[in-house]
Design a protein around this motif. Sequence first.
Motif, mmCIF file in Angstrom:
data_model
loop_
_atom_site.group_PDB
_atom_site.id
_atom_site.type_symbol
_atom_site.label_atom_id
_atom_site.label_comp_id
_atom_site.label_asym_id
_atom_site.label_seq_id
_atom_site.Cartn_x
_atom_site.Cartn_y
_atom_site.Cartn_z
ATOM 1 N N GLU A 65 49.407 20.579 52.325
ATOM 2 C CA GLU A 65 48.066 20.709 52.906
ATOM 3 C C GLU A 65 47.486 19.339 53.225
ATOM 4 O O GLU A 65 46.878 19.133 54.285
ATOM 5 N N ALA A 66 47.657 18.396 52.284
ATOM 6 C CA ALA A 66 47.141 17.047 52.499
ATOM 7 C C ALA A 66 47.862 16.361 53.659
ATOM 8 O O ALA A 66 47.242 15.684 54.486
ATOM 9 N N LYS A 67 49.176 16.556 53.737
ATOM 10 C CA LYS A 67 49.950 15.950 54.819
ATOM 11 C C LYS A 67 49.528 16.492 56.179
ATOM 12 O O LYS A 67 49.362 15.743 57.148
ATOM 13 N N LYS A 68 49.341 17.809 56.253
ATOM 14 C CA LYS A 68 48.920 18.428 57.510
ATOM 15 C C LYS A 68 47.530 17.946 57.914
ATOM 16 O O LYS A 68 47.264 17.696 59.092
ATOM 17 N N PHE A 69 46.649 17.812 56.919
ATOM 18 C CA PHE A 69 45.289 17.349 57.200
ATOM 19 C C PHE A 69 45.317 15.929 57.742
ATOM 20 O O PHE A 69 44.629 15.612 58.725
ATOM 21 N N ALA A 70 46.110 15.062 57.111
ATOM 22 C CA ALA A 70 46.190 13.669 57.557
ATOM 23 C C ALA A 70 46.766 13.592 58.971
ATOM 24 O O ALA A 70 46.266 12.842 59.821
ATOM 25 N N GLU A 71 47.795 14.355 59.249
ATOM 26 C CA GLU A 71 48.431 14.343 60.564
ATOM 27 C C GLU A 71 47.487 14.849 61.655
ATOM 28 O O GLU A 71 47.392 14.259 62.739
ATOM 29 N N SER A 72 46.791 15.953 61.363
ATOM 30 C CA SER A 72 45.897 16.536 62.367
ATOM 31 C C SER A 72 44.702 15.648 62.667
ATOM 32 O O SER A 72 44.097 15.751 63.738
ATOM 33 N N ASN A 73 44.351 14.763 61.727
ATOM 34 C CA ASN A 73 43.206 13.872 61.940
ATOM 35 C C ASN A 73 43.640 12.429 62.180
ATOM 36 O O ASN A 73 42.792 11.532 62.186
ATOM 37 N N ASP A 74 44.970 12.243 62.358
ATOM 38 C CA ASP A 74 45.517 10.907 62.648
ATOM 39 C C ASP A 74 45.090 9.899 61.584
ATOM 40 O O ASP A 74 44.581 8.810 61.887
ATOM 41 N N LEU A 75 45.307 10.266 60.308
ATOM 42 C CA LEU A 75 44.934 9.413 59.183
ATOM 43 C C LEU A 75 46.164 8.998 58.397
ATOM 44 O O LEU A 75 47.180 9.699 58.375
ATOM 45 N N ASP A 76 46.053 7.845 57.742
ATOM 46 C CA ASP A 76 47.116 7.375 56.869
ATOM 47 C C ASP A 76 46.921 8.030 55.503
ATOM 48 O O ASP A 76 45.930 7.767 54.813
ATOM 49 N N LEU A 77 47.846 8.880 55.097
ATOM 50 C CA LEU A 77 47.705 9.633 53.855
ATOM 51 C C LEU A 77 47.552 8.721 52.638
ATOM 52 O O LEU A 77 46.867 9.061 51.678
ATOM 53 N N LYS A 78 48.187 7.534 52.683
ATOM 54 C CA LYS A 78 48.113 6.619 51.538
ATOM 55 C C LYS A 78 46.693 6.114 51.306
ATOM 56 O O LYS A 78 46.295 5.843 50.168
ATOM 57 N N ASN A 79 45.943 5.972 52.372
ATOM 58 C CA ASN A 79 44.597 5.398 52.258
ATOM 59 C C ASN A 79 43.478 6.430 52.413
ATOM 60 O O ASN A 79 42.309 6.070 52.512
ATOM 61 N N ILE A 80 43.851 7.674 52.435
ATOM 62 C CA ILE A 80 42.853 8.721 52.682
ATOM 63 C C ILE A 80 41.879 8.842 51.510
ATOM 64 O O ILE A 80 42.268 8.719 50.343
ATOM 65 N N GLN A 81 40.618 9.029 51.816
ATOM 66 C CA GLN A 81 39.579 9.105 50.779
ATOM 67 C C GLN A 81 39.007 10.512 50.605
ATOM 68 O O GLN A 81 38.295 10.771 49.630
ATOM 69 N N PHE A 82 39.306 11.384 51.538
ATOM 70 C CA PHE A 82 38.840 12.767 51.461
ATOM 71 C C PHE A 82 40.038 13.696 51.632
ATOM 72 O O PHE A 82 40.908 13.435 52.473
ATOM 73 N N LEU A 83 40.068 14.760 50.849
ATOM 74 C CA LEU A 83 41.135 15.743 50.969
ATOM 75 C C LEU A 83 40.544 17.149 51.065
ATOM 76 O O LEU A 83 39.470 17.416 50.508
#
Length: 208
Positions: A65-83
């Motif tokens: 779920e986190a990976k899909k969210f990061a991909e759909s919002n063009d975010l770097d999962l390592k530095n993501i602050q919201f999940l």
Amino acid sequence: MKKFIKLLSLALAFVIIASMTVSCGVEYTDEEVKEAAKKLIEASFEMNDIFFGAGLPISAHDSEEAKKFAESNDLDLKNIQFLPVTEESPYFSIEDIKEACAKVYSAEYCEYLYSMAFEGYSTDDGTSAVFAKYMEDESGVLTARIDLADNKLPERTYDFATMKVKERKKDSVMVEMESYLDGKKEKGTITFTLVMSEDGWRLDTPTY
């Protein structure tokens, strides 16, 4: 004619009395206040967790779920602050949270909570800022700040048997009672303010 004038006078008197009754606020008993206060305080525990505590359950950092969210919002999962919140979350939108909050707190206190949780704030001198606790992405996915899990609140409970109505006003009332923090009895009592809204009593003070 005299009879008509007399009837008119009586009708006007009735209207005046009725309007005075309305203007004096809603009539209520101490027992009604105590019952409402108990329900509102018990309901507020969930709100405390959402706004001041560990928050809503969120997806694990390495979950699909986190990976899909990061991909759909063009975010770097390592530095993501919201999940995104998980399926176990009782709420899936900011509007859902607001609706639940409005059933517990006064409109004025709700506005404070909404601003703090959904907008964030900065200090008056601009030297520091606190980011929003919850955000929705463009597709409407509700997310929570990942560090909220560290905000575990102490367990506070109230002895409702000790509740007393202390101050009564037209559209508000104050109650006080004894409380326990992590199982230990607190010194003195805690006072709460309840205000009457169109939908009944609402808390106008925090309970955490």
